[in-house]
Motif scaffolding. Structure first.
Motif, PDB file in Angstrom:
ATOM      1  N   PRO A 263       0.743  -1.316   0.066  1.00 19.26           N
ATOM      2  CA  PRO A 263      -0.127  -0.146  -0.103  1.00 19.26           C
ATOM      3  C   PRO A 263       0.722   1.256   0.060  1.00 19.26           C
ATOM      4  N   GLN A 264       2.109   1.214   0.322  1.00 18.16           N
ATOM      5  CA  GLN A 264       3.040   2.439   0.639  1.00 18.16           C
ATOM      6  C   GLN A 264       3.260   2.883  -0.762  1.00 18.16           C
ATOM      7  N   ALA A 265       3.212   4.262  -0.676  1.00 18.69           N
ATOM      8  CA  ALA A 265       3.431   5.151  -2.055  1.00 18.69           C
ATOM      9  C   ALA A 265       4.823   4.812  -2.759  1.00 18.69           C
ATOM     10  N   ALA A 266       5.865   4.642  -1.818  1.00 19.18           N
ATOM     11  CA  ALA A 266       7.103   4.347  -2.409  1.00 19.18           C
ATOM     12  C   ALA A 266       7.233   3.069  -3.197  1.00 19.18           C
ATOM     13  N   ALA A 267       6.384   2.079  -2.922  1.00 19.33           N
ATOM     14  CA  ALA A 267       6.101   0.913  -3.766  1.00 19.33           C
ATOM     15  C   ALA A 267       5.121   0.752  -4.692  1.00 19.33           C
ATOM     16  N   SER A 268       3.949   1.599  -4.650  1.00 22.44           N
ATOM     17  CA  SER A 268       3.138   1.533  -5.534  1.00 22.44           C
ATOM     18  C   SER A 268       3.497   2.471  -6.706  1.00 22.44           C
ATOM     19  N   ASP A 269       4.211   3.447  -6.673  1.00 27.38           N
ATOM     20  CA  ASP A 269       4.711   4.510  -7.521  1.00 27.38           C
ATOM     21  C   ASP A 269       5.559   3.571  -8.815  1.00 27.38           C
TER      22      ASP A 269
END
Length: 384
Positions: A263-269
């Motif tokens: 769910p973290q933006a650092a991963a999803s981006d």
């Protein structure tokens, strides 16, 4: 009476399944002379190679099959080995008319090929892939799994293919074909099965290869490993959009892609990029799996260690006017999933009721609902 009894024994023995090839040994021409004298069945079989790892299993099953025939009280079993000519004929039959080292999973394949990707490491992609493969096999599908993360291979331990002494089973070789080990009904191949061994047969060193070697490795996995007739072939891809992603895109432009993120933006981006690169090679993104999502605590509250919304954000970013990319499941953070992975038993087997297992089961159900398509594909039929 003895001729009738011999015929009955031959039928019973011929139906025994080779545990590596997953086909009857009669169909594989492994059954030799069979005779019945009184209540004793004399049975001859030929294994594919000297030192066949399935020898004990096949011998035991053959004895049991012959003993089950009415009137047979004892079995005299003679075990031999195929000649080079017989092995060559067998490998040609297994290839189904394909030339040696011809890739069977190209655009005309009836096997659904799914590359499981992620933008970055540490999102649990391999754990999801291993459990997904087992969940699909549990639904009656024939499943193969290629550990394409050559530098960070982890599929063998996740599926329990590492013995207590650290050894990993190697594929059985029949001339230029390799028979992959089977775990929980899934045929598995990994570079970890080929590394040089140290004390107690433990793997030594690391793989430090560049693009050409990586390309050759995945190509050999696709051409030289005999998976048989598969419904689904999963590839556990390395994170990112590097050499292996490009090689798989070139070798398997017909593959579907499943994107895993947290769910973290650092991963999803970053996960979005893996989907975009797949599309550039002609592959189709079929969905997103959000791993390590919020878990429910014993008091009923929700604990979102890595935040929320990353999976939906990736699905939305990869959806365009032509293709809708769904969020197939949010797999909650699960100590059970982690513990089972460390123990080498997929959580979908050990704890199917765990919320993470249930979520992965939903992904398997979604994939199973979309079977291999025959429309527009050549069928392997020849005029009689």
């Amino acid at each position: 009476m003895s001729d009738d009894a011999a015929d009955a024994v031959r039928r019973a023995v011929s139906a025994v399944i080779d545990p590596e090839l997953r086909r009857p040994i009669g169909e594989l021409d492994m059954v030799r002379q069979i005779a019945v004298q009184g209540a004793v069945a004399h049975v001859g079989i030929a294994l594919t190679i000297v030192g066949c790892p399935a020898a004990d299993r096949i011998s035991s099953d053959v004895r049991a099959a012959a003993s089950a025939v009415a009137g047979i009280a004892d079995v005299a079993l003679e075990v031999g080995v195929m000649s080079p000519q017989e092995r060559q004929a067998l490998t040609e039959r297994l290839r189904g008319g394909r030339a040696a080292r011809e890739m069977p999973f190209g655009p005309g394949t009836l096997t659904r090929v799914i590359a499981v990707t992620s933008g970055k490491g540490g999102v649990g992609k391999s754990s999801v892939t291993a459990n997904l493969a087992v969940a699909l096999a549990a639904r009656g599908l024939a499943v193969g799994l290629i550990d394409a993360d050559v530098h960070g291979f982890s599929i063998p331990p996740l599926l329990g293919l590492v013995a207590p002494d650290g050894s990993v089973p190697q594929p059985t070789r029949i001339d230029d074909l390799m028979l992959p080990p089977v775990a929980h009904g899934v045929k598995v191949i990994s570079i970890g099965m080929f590394l040089r061994r140290g004390p107690n047969d433990a793997p030594l060193g690391a793989v430090a290869w560049r693009g050409p070697m990586l390309h050759r490795t995945v190509q050999q996995f696709l051409t030289d490993v005999y998976f048989g007739d598969l419904d689904v072939l999963l590839l556990d891809m390395p994170p990112g959009t590097g050499d292996m992603a490009i090689s798989v895109g070139q070798l398997l432009p017909n593959a579907d892609v499943l994107v895993v993120t947290t769910p973290q933006a650092a991963a999803s981006d970053v996960a979005v990029r893996s989907g975009l690169v797949a599309r550039q090679t002609g592959q189709r993104v079929i969905g997103v799996v959000e791993n390590m999502a919020a878990m429910t605590l014993p008091d009923g509250s929700s604990f979102a260690l890595f935040g929320a919304g990353g999976g939906a954000a990736v699905a939305a970013a990869l959806t365009d006017a032509e293709t809708s990319v769904p969020l197939l499941a949010s797999v909650p953070l699960s100590p059970t999933l982690r513990a089972d992975a460390d123990a080498g038993v997929p959580a979908v087997v050990a704890h199917p009721e765990d919320p993470a297992s249930v979520a992965i089961g939903r992904v398997a159900a979604a994939i199973a609902r979309e079977p291999r398509g025959l429309s527009g594909r050549p069928l392997p039929l020849r005029p009689g």
